[in-house]
Structure formats: structure tokens, C-alpha cells
Scaffold this motif. Structure first.
Motif, mmCIF file in Angstrom:
data_model
loop_
_atom_site.group_PDB
_atom_site.id
_atom_site.type_symbol
_atom_site.label_atom_id
_atom_site.label_comp_id
_atom_site.label_asym_id
_atom_site.label_seq_id
_atom_site.Cartn_x
_atom_site.Cartn_y
_atom_site.Cartn_z
ATOM 1 N N TYR B 186 0.818 -1.220 0.000
ATOM 2 C CA TYR B 186 0.000 0.000 0.000
ATOM 3 C C TYR B 186 0.851 1.269 0.000
ATOM 4 O O TYR B 186 0.455 2.287 -0.547
ATOM 5 N N HIS B 187 2.027 1.230 0.664
ATOM 6 C CA HIS B 187 2.766 2.473 0.903
ATOM 7 C C HIS B 187 4.110 2.569 0.184
ATOM 8 O O HIS B 187 4.719 3.637 0.187
ATOM 9 N N CYS B 188 4.619 1.450 -0.386
ATOM 10 C CA CYS B 188 5.901 1.458 -1.093
ATOM 11 C C CYS B 188 7.005 2.081 -0.252
ATOM 12 O O CYS B 188 7.776 2.929 -0.747
ATOM 13 N N ARG B 189 7.067 1.718 1.022
ATOM 14 C CA ARG B 189 8.069 2.282 1.919
ATOM 15 C C ARG B 189 8.737 1.117 2.625
ATOM 16 O O ARG B 189 8.062 0.147 2.980
ATOM 17 N N PRO B 190 10.073 1.172 2.855
ATOM 18 C CA PRO B 190 10.738 0.026 3.484
ATOM 19 C C PRO B 190 10.387 -0.103 4.965
ATOM 20 O O PRO B 190 10.105 0.883 5.642
ATOM 21 N N VAL B 191 10.417 -1.343 5.439
ATOM 22 C CA VAL B 191 10.144 -1.647 6.849
ATOM 23 C C VAL B 191 11.295 -2.491 7.378
ATOM 24 O O VAL B 191 11.660 -3.505 6.775
ATOM 25 N N LEU B 192 11.851 -2.074 8.496
ATOM 26 C CA LEU B 192 12.891 -2.867 9.127
ATOM 27 C C LEU B 192 12.254 -3.717 10.221
ATOM 28 O O LEU B 192 11.721 -3.190 11.198
ATOM 29 N N GLY B 193 12.307 -5.033 10.042
ATOM 30 C CA GLY B 193 11.804 -5.959 11.052
ATOM 31 C C GLY B 193 12.887 -6.149 12.107
ATOM 32 O O GLY B 193 13.913 -6.765 11.841
#
Lengths: 240, 240
Positions: B186-193
Motif C-alpha cells: 500500500y505504501h511502497c516504503r521500506p520496513v525494518l523488522g
């Protein structure tokens, strides 16, 4: 015919069964009693509305029911008024509720379900939006709806896909029970933890737990108790 | 001194350690380098602000640091301007962010951290609100903030308490990876798990993964990769 006429599923999938297969008898009982032949499907909780509608169609067409997607209708208000039954599918609860607000569908749905008695079937996110609010969804908040208040077809909250956390886990994130207790502490409203494979059937002022597993009720006073299959849940419909 | 000066913890608790104990060296490195003796604690993510502040005080007082609760200050803006360092504790991310909006604290905190270089330590929910938005929290949405946009001290999202779902589970609710992938779609933004026990240290335009476990990066193109301890995360600070 009793109003409202609801079937609220915890999930559309249960381990060892095909899509919606575990709920076939529950769905068919509802559809037959209300002479439903065609179901109006609300696919907004997932991104691909056509694909999602086809999934549901392929699941229940063999049982003799046709499925139309609300997203294909030019006049959604008219489609709701004409519908024999509504099925709101699962996916992301935040996306679903935001879309219902954006398309101004909450009031028309409420009117059809609570005044005309249109049968409403919800699954997972579709069950969350049928209740007081989506405060007790498990989903990731990928979209921001203008409010978490939902259709309010029942005056309590449901936690779908309810499960106990493994007591041997070394993970320090909150358990499901802690999360639900947090909601109850802030809102003083009961939450029904609905395990996969179970459902709530509402017919007028009578509510019943369907499926062959217990539900866990988180009471507004902070206590909790297990409710057995076929339990009478009508007390949850009283707003006192 | 580098600006911003951040330590973003996945969690305050790690299996086998006391409260904040696993992060002691990380905290002390930051505090010593910035000559911090007293920490201003933001307790809004839990309900009992006094009790929560005492918990943090009892944890770090033995290491030689004093703790004051922002909720005890009559003039919160002045307290922020006077603070040697800010620690935003975990709890419910929605409650925390709603309170920050209600008390109009987002801009004052941003100003102190991004312009004056006040050290910022966040844990779990306190890490979520430090990032672009709280869209990738794991918490139950028990409160409705006016927006999910957060402090934006870093231009990416973090999923704290990150863990893989047991591949043998028979549960049909979405896995953590599916939830994060949904956000990315939905946001095309990276996520750091960020797994429990790990942290992101930001010093100016340099970011580093701390702790002895990998982090899992969910890239904006839908791919993902594991990053080893001490990985250079500076590329995530570029807004391109």
C-alpha cells in the motif's frame, strides 16, 4: 423473519478445509431460510476486488448460489437495496472500514440490515466491521479510517482468529489476551474471542455460538470465561 | 555531536534479562557520549504513568542515571527544552501517538531532536512513533489517533518485536511477514523488522544495527533481505 439476521464468522479458512467449506452448513441454513439465491459480495478488504469476488464465487457457486461484486455496481446504494444478502469478506480491517467510510456505505448497510432485515454475513474483517468498532482487530493498521467506530450491528466487540499465546514462548510482545484486556480497560466493553471455525449467529434478539469450539468472553469488568459450542449469547445483545 | 542522535530499541524486555538490561551498554554509550545524567521519560503508552516512570527509574538508577516523568511537568514544552535526553517507553502505540497529538508534543519533540540534537531513546511503541508512521505497529488499535503519521525522525518504518511465524502453525490469521508485505504494497516504503534484543543507532547520517541478531529488511519493491549484526543501515536514512 428476525431482524437483524447475521452470521459472523471468525475466519473464512480453517485448517484442513477449503475456502468457506467449514461454514457451508451455516451459510446454507441462513440462505435457505431467507430464500437467498444471489449474494452481494463486498471485496474491499483486499486489493484485487475482481479476484477476491471470483474466489468467493468459485467457493459457493457449486452449492447453488451466485455472487456479484459490489465494486462492479454503478449505483451501490441501489445494489444494496436490491440485494438478497450481503457478504463482507476478510482481509485488512483498516482498509475495509476506510473504504466503507470513503464510499459512504455504513449508513446504507445499517439501514438495509437493521430496518429491512437483509441477511449479513461477515468473515474476519467483515465480522469486525459488523460490531461496535474495529478496536479489536488483529490487523496491521495499513490505512487510517476517520474513525474506528463501525456498523454496530451488534453492541459488543469481537476478536476474530482468537487464540491463546503459547505459554512457553520466549517472545516478549504482548499476548492476545493482554491486548484484548487493554481494550477492555480503556473501553469497558465486552469482547468475544472467536476461535477459527466458530461463528456468531444472530436472529433478532437471539444470538448463538456456532461451530465445535469454545469462545472466550472478555467481560467488561475485566474477568473472562469460556463459552461452549451452541452457547446462548443473547445477553450480549442487550446494551445495558 | 551528530544530529539526530537516536537509539531505537525493538523491546525493553528480552527473554532471560531484566527490564532494559540487555540494552545497558547501548544506553550507557549514548548517555556518556552526550553527558546525560537525567532522562526525561515519556510514559503515555501505558495507563499508570507514575508506576511506569518508577519502573524505568528503578531499572537505570543503579547505573547512575536519574529519571523524571514528562507527565509530572507543568510546562511540558519547557521540560523538553531543558531535557538532557528523552526516553519514550513502549506499551500501546495508538494510545501513545494519540496522546502526543492531544498534548501537541510532536512538533516540540521533533524540534529538540532534529534541531537541538537532544538524544532520543525509544522502545517498542516509542520506536514506532520515532519513525515515519505507526502503520507497522503490532498493537491492538485501542485508541484512534487523528493520523498514523508520527515523528518522522527516520524516513522508514520499523516493525518492533519482529519474529517469523511458526511455519507449522495451523492458524489461518495472517503471518507477520504477510502483514508487513501488505503495508509495503500500500505504501511502497521500506520496513525494518527488528527482532527483540536488537536496536537501530542513528548518529547523524550514519545508522547501525545493534544487538546480536539479524534484522529483516522489507524493501519498498516487495523483496526482503536479512541484515547481520552491526550492519550499516545508513542507506535507509536517504529519502530517495
Amino acid at each position: 423473519m428476525s431482524v437483524p439476521n447475521l452470521l459472523l464468522l471468525s475466519s473464512s479458512r480453517v485448517h484442513g478445509h477449503g475456502y468457506l467449506e467449514h461454514a457451508r452448513a451455516q451459510l446454507e441454513n441462513l440462505f435457505k431460510a431467507s430464500n437467498v439465491k444471489t449474494v452481494l459480495f463486498v471485496p474491499y478488504a483486499l486489493r484485487d476486488h475482481d479476484k477476491y469476488t471470483a474466489l468467493v464465487r468459485n467457493a459457493i457457486a457449486p452449492w447453488g448460489y451466485d455472487v456479484e461484486g459490489l465494486h462492479t455496481k454503478e449505483n451501490r446504494g441501489q445494489a444494496l437495496r436490491d440485494a438478497q444478502a450481503l457478504f463482507v469478506g476478510g482481509g485488512n480491517t483498516f482498509v475495509l472500514l476506510r473504504t466503507l467510510y470513503e464510499l459512504q456505505l455504513l449508513e446504507p448497510i445499517r439501514e438495509q440490515v437493521l430496518q429491512r432485515g437483509m441477511p449479513y454475513v461477515g468473515s474476519s474483517a467483515g465480522t469486525n466491521v459488523a460490531t461496535s468498532s474495529i478496536h479489536t482487530t488483529n490487523d496491521m493498521p495499513v490505512a487510517h479510517p476517520p474513525s474506528f467506530e463501525a456498523l454496530g450491528l451488534v453492541p459488543f466487540n469481537i476478536n476474530p482468529h482468537y487464540l491463546e499465546t503459547d505459554p512457553n514462548s520466549e517472545h516478549k510482545g504482548e499476548t492476545r489476551d493482554e491486548r484484548i484486556a487493554e481494550f477492555v480497560a480503556y473501553h469497558c466493553r465486552p469482547v468475544l474471542g472467536l476461535r477459527e471455525g466458530t461463528s456468531v449467529r444472530v436472529e433478532g434478539n437471539k444470538a448463538t455460538l456456532l461451530g465445535d469450539r469454545n469462545a472466550k468472553l472478555f467481560q467488561s469488568d475485566g474477568g473472562s470465561k469460556e463459552l461452549p459450542p451452541q452457547a446462548d449469547l443473547s445477553f450480549l445483545l442487550s446494551k445495558d
